[in-house]
Design an enzyme around this catalytic site. Sequence first.
Site, short mmCIF file in Angstrom:
data_model
loop_
_atom_site.label_atom_id
_atom_site.label_comp_id
_atom_site.label_asym_id
_atom_site.label_seq_id
_atom_site.Cartn_x
_atom_site.Cartn_y
_atom_site.Cartn_z
N HIS A 131 -1.30 1.69 -4.40
CA HIS A 131 -1.74 3.08 -4.27
C HIS A 131 -0.87 4.08 -5.01
CE1 HIS A 131 -3.94 1.68 -0.38
NE2 HIS A 131 -4.62 1.41 -1.46
N GLN A 145 0.83 -1.20 0.00
CA GLN A 145 0.00 0.00 0.00
C GLN A 145 0.87 1.26 0.00
OE1 GLN A 145 -2.02 -1.78 3.59
NE2 GLN A 145 -3.78 -0.72 2.73
#
Length: 238
Positions: free
Chosen positions: A108, A90
């Site tokens: 992300h 992430q």
Amino acid sequence: MKSQKRVVVFTGAGMSADSGVSTFRDADGLWENHRIEDICTPEAWERNPQAVLDFYNARRAQLDEVEPNAGHRAVAELERHFAEVWVVTQNVDDLHERAGSRRVVHLHGELRKARSERDPELIVPAEGPTELGDRAPDGAQLRPHIVFFGEAVPEYERALGIVREADLFLVIGTSLAVYPAAGLIYQLRPEVPVWLVDPRPARVAIPNPLTVVEAGAAEGVPPLVAEMARLVRDGQEG
């Protein structure tokens, strides 16, 4: 001799916190004294693109001041013992790559890249600051290659396929609270062993064999990887 089992490592902000990379997990929704709504949403980009660019330019500059920690290096060490190791992260920093991990999926986005605000698939390197007036090859303004809150996660389907094929699964430094990424752990085959490393581990209701290590990444990951390497040498992994 390497194990042929596929290891998937899923990492969050706690993975890089030990390197000095800021998180907003503990700060009432603030990140470097900014409201997330002001610097990490499509609406923020429409309202004040300069503020968004300034924020991510500063985050990018910070990458030059931090180094991979022992946790990152231990994750990269797994590649010496397993034929296939994937990192699904992430995080938007490049610390996994700098530690030596070769298969990294950034759910992300990535700080060291920018993309066309018109075409999300038109991505270019961004080692230095991105300014208003900097154009992508299609003529559109360059924006951070970051998945803002409320946007789709383009790499999710790829990550989903990788996770579903995992034989061993490590979760490091994530609160398992940001979706859809947090849902990946529930896509594992039920027999896949899971290790969860975090100083405040999230509670997960999964049928998998689960080992919880209550420690930060730099402290908890190296001994875990050393134990996995020992099991490979002894032919007992998994």
